[in-house]
Design a protein around this motif. Structure first.
Motif, PDB file in Angstrom:
ATOM      1  N   ALA A 176      82.168  20.942 -61.444  1.00 42.59           N
ATOM      2  CA  ALA A 176      83.294  20.294 -60.775  1.00 42.59           C
ATOM      3  C   ALA A 176      84.543  21.160 -60.864  1.00 42.59           C
ATOM      4  O   ALA A 176      85.296  21.292 -59.887  1.00 42.59           O
ATOM      5  CB  ALA A 176      83.546  18.919 -61.394  1.00 42.59           C
ATOM      6  N   ALA A 177      84.779  21.758 -62.036  1.00 43.45           N
ATOM      7  CA  ALA A 177      85.944  22.629 -62.198  1.00 43.45           C
ATOM      8  C   ALA A 177      85.849  23.832 -61.267  1.00 43.45           C
ATOM      9  O   ALA A 177      86.839  24.231 -60.636  1.00 43.45           O
ATOM     10  CB  ALA A 177      86.060  23.079 -63.644  1.00 43.45           C
ATOM     11  N   ALA A 178      84.660  24.420 -61.168  1.00 39.46           N
ATOM     12  CA  ALA A 178      84.479  25.565 -60.274  1.00 39.46           C
ATOM     13  C   ALA A 178      84.670  25.154 -58.822  1.00 39.46           C
ATOM     14  O   ALA A 178      85.273  25.884 -58.022  1.00 39.46           O
ATOM     15  CB  ALA A 178      83.099  26.176 -60.489  1.00 39.46           C
ATOM     16  N   SER A 179      84.189  23.972 -58.463  1.00 41.36           N
ATOM     17  CA  SER A 179      84.345  23.500 -57.090  1.00 41.36           C
ATOM     18  C   SER A 179      85.805  23.263 -56.741  1.00 41.36           C
ATOM     19  O   SER A 179      86.203  23.386 -55.580  1.00 41.36           O
ATOM     20  CB  SER A 179      83.550  22.200 -56.885  1.00 41.36           C
ATOM     21  N   ARG A 180      86.636  22.932 -57.735  1.00 41.71           N
ATOM     22  CA  ARG A 180      88.063  22.725 -57.499  1.00 41.71           C
ATOM     23  C   ARG A 180      88.806  24.061 -57.427  1.00 41.71           C
ATOM     24  O   ARG A 180      90.019  24.096 -57.202  1.00 41.71           O
ATOM     25  CB  ARG A 180      88.636  21.842 -58.625  1.00 41.71           C
ATOM     26  N   GLY A 181      88.106  25.159 -57.634  1.00 40.92           N
ATOM     27  CA  GLY A 181      88.725  26.468 -57.524  1.00 40.92           C
ATOM     28  C   GLY A 181      89.263  27.013 -58.824  1.00 40.92           C
ATOM     29  O   GLY A 181      90.034  27.992 -58.813  1.00 40.92           O
ATOM     30  N   LEU A 182      88.854  26.437 -59.959  1.00 42.63           N
ATOM     31  CA  LEU A 182      89.346  26.924 -61.239  1.00 42.63           C
ATOM     32  C   LEU A 182      88.626  28.210 -61.642  1.00 42.63           C
ATOM     33  O   LEU A 182      87.463  28.429 -61.301  1.00 42.63           O
ATOM     34  CB  LEU A 182      89.161  25.870 -62.325  1.00 42.63           C
ATOM     35  N   ASN A 183      89.333  29.026 -62.384  1.00 41.40           N
ATOM     36  CA  ASN A 183      88.781  30.280 -62.895  1.00 41.40           C
ATOM     37  C   ASN A 183      88.364  30.191 -64.355  1.00 41.40           C
ATOM     38  O   ASN A 183      87.572  31.007 -64.821  1.00 41.40           O
ATOM     39  CB  ASN A 183      89.805  31.408 -62.757  1.00 41.40           C
ATOM     40  N   PHE A 184      88.919  29.225 -65.096  1.00 40.87           N
ATOM     41  CA  PHE A 184      88.521  29.056 -66.495  1.00 40.87           C
ATOM     42  C   PHE A 184      88.610  27.584 -66.870  1.00 40.87           C
ATOM     43  O   PHE A 184      89.342  26.803 -66.252  1.00 40.87           O
ATOM     44  CB  PHE A 184      89.369  29.923 -67.430  1.00 40.87           C
ATOM     45  N   LEU A 185      87.831  27.218 -67.882  1.00 36.94           N
ATOM     46  CA  LEU A 185      87.755  25.830 -68.320  1.00 36.94           C
ATOM     47  C   LEU A 185      87.567  25.786 -69.829  1.00 36.94           C
ATOM     48  O   LEU A 185      86.698  26.468 -70.372  1.00 36.94           O
ATOM     49  CB  LEU A 185      86.583  25.114 -67.641  1.00 36.94           C
ATOM     50  N   ALA A 186      88.389  24.990 -70.496  1.00 33.87           N
ATOM     51  CA  ALA A 186      88.219  24.713 -71.922  1.00 33.87           C
ATOM     52  C   ALA A 186      87.734  23.281 -72.076  1.00 33.87           C
ATOM     53  O   ALA A 186      88.441  22.349 -71.696  1.00 33.87           O
ATOM     54  CB  ALA A 186      89.528  24.919 -72.678  1.00 33.87           C
TER      55      ALA A 186
END
Length: 464
Positions: A176-186
């Motif tokens: 979901a984070a990648a689909s929102r266009g994020l480059n990193f996730l903690a």
């Protein structure tokens, strides 16, 4: 063959709240699986909930935690699998300990009765048939570097999964984070690192930042870049949070105060920052934006004011945003904030370095960039830098991806020092003679009111 290791029944009053109640037990040889049954009642008193959670320790140390709101829980650990929140691995023979962490107990032991609990631990023993397995507690999730290109990257520094009280798997949160266009996730599970040992399909191009939320009785804090579990159990608030910060810094991780002005006890134990005498010179980040700007019970505007006070006192603490998402579908909300950082390459170490230097801006959509130039030849495009002491600067500001009409505000030493109206999709503003006494930052707010909802904010430029 099942062996009962411990079976307890008891009751707790509000005098037992915000304490850790430990129950030691012995695990026999040849144990293949450990099962824990835990229940307590009542789950709520009036409009508020009791919160009792479990932590588990084996002969080698921390084995997992169940920070959940359910009043009845079944937990297991075994060689190849475990309940989320706990590490799979060998069921070692020897001395173990299960701890009831009493975050909130609203019963006073007299007028309103007691909070009663049941706790049982059972070992499944299989003599001569216990396979050898590897202990996964030090496994690292995700790549250490995704891209080497310098630039601005955005991500989420505060999120949860099924490894604590979240409702989505690590894989679903990452997708979901990648689909929102994020480059990193903690992913910052409450008081556990078990998500680092999970079998996760991590999207290509999304960097995993190792994290844990220390969900303490007197405040919540994320530790970013964590390598080993941190013992979050501070003795009492008089000792402050110093020991937690020291544990984080010993492993070169960052310590970030979360939602410091949120509603606290008894509605949300520890959500309000109540540690007495916190040394903010040792705090690396301050989450001034948690979830939507007007999120109920979070009080982001008050957190921004508190951070402003810290800046005026001389503390260079980096402002950070986090969604605090607990479900993958929450990534499709339009008004949740992300943190943008400028890094030389997209890796965890680079992210941590950029945050420690204040190389970040926060946004729920618009992008805000600037270049500062002084007559003496100093030039920077990075928040966190310092203007030479005896010079003023010209700021060339660019706002992109603006959806609603908004106002750009220059805030110097906590006071407004000019405003400029902008229309979608953004625009450029030149600000002359910027010379703060200590610091200045840029705020982008919806509409034309200084109290409008925050759309974006830069970390400060400082004055040496």
């Amino acid at each position: 063959m099942n062996v009962i290791c411990i079976q307890e029944q008891g009751r707790l009053s509000d005098r037992d709240r915000q304490r850790h109640h430990a129950f030691p037990f012995s695990v026999p040889p040849d144990s293949a699986r450990l099962r824990i049954h835990f229940r307590f009642a009542p789950g709520a008193v009036g409009a508020f909930q009791n919160l009792l959670t479990l932590s588990l320790f084996d002969p080698l140390g921390f084995r997992g935690a169940a920070h959940r709101w359910q009043v009845e829980q079944e937990v297991f650990v075994a060689g190849g699998q475990a309940t989320p929140g706990f590490f799979p691995g060998p069921v070692y023979a020897g001395e173990w300990q299960v701890v009831i962490d009493a975050h909130e107990i609203l019963n006073d032991g007299e007028g309103r009765g007691w909070c009663e609990y049941e706790l049982a631990v059972t070992a499944e023993v299989q003599p001569g048939d216990t396979p050898a397995v590897t202990d996964p507690r030090r496994r690292v999730a995700g790549p250490t570097q995704v891209r080497r290109k310098p630039g601005w990257y955005k991500g989420d520094l505060h999120s949860h999964s099924v490894h604590c009280d979240g409702g989505s798997t690590v894989t679903d949160m990452a997708r979901a984070a990648a689909s929102r266009g994020l480059n990193f996730l903690a992913l910052t599970s409450h008081n556990t690192l078990s998500w680092l040992a999970s079998d996760t399909t991590w999207p290509e191009g999304l960097l995993a930042v190792r994290g844990m939320e220390c969900t303490m009785f007197f405040g919540h804090a994320n530790v970013l870049g964590i390598k080993e579990w941190i013992d979050w159990r501070t003795p009492r608030r008089a000792f402050g949070v110093r020991t937690i910060i020291e544990q984080a810094h010993r492993q070169e991780a960052l310590f970030v105060v979360n939602h410091p002005c949120a509603v606290g006890n008894p509605a949300c134990t520890g959500c309000h920052w109540d540690f007495i005498g916190t040394d903010f010179s040792q705090v690396d980040g301050f989450e001034i934006w948690n979830g939507p700007w007007r999120a109920e019970g979070i009080y982001n505007p008050a957190a921004l004011e508190l951070w402003t006070d810290l800046l005026n006192e001389g503390f260079r603490v980096t402002a950070i945003a986090g969604t605090d998402n607990h479900h993958a579908e929450q990534y499709w909300q339009k008004d949740i904030p992300f943190t943008w950082v400028y890094v030389e390459g997209l890796g965890e170490r680079e992210i941590l370095r950029a945050l420690s230097q204040g190389r970040a801006f926060l946004s729920c959509g618009p992008e805000i960039y600037f270049t500062a130039r002084t007559p003496g030849g100093f030039e920077t495009s990075l928040p966190g830098d310092s203007i030479p002491r005896n010079e003023s600067a010209t700021l060339a500001v660019e706002v992109r991806e603006l959806a609603p009409p908004a106002t750009l505000w220059l805030v110097s030493d906590g006071a407004s020092n000019g405003s400029w109206n902008l229309q979608p999709p953004g625009g450029r503003v030149t600000i002359e003679q910027v010379s703060p006494h200590r610091w200045c930052r840029l705020e982008l707010r919806q509409g034309y009111d200084a109290e409008g909802d925050l759309l974006a904010l830069t970390n400060p430029l400082y004055k040496e």
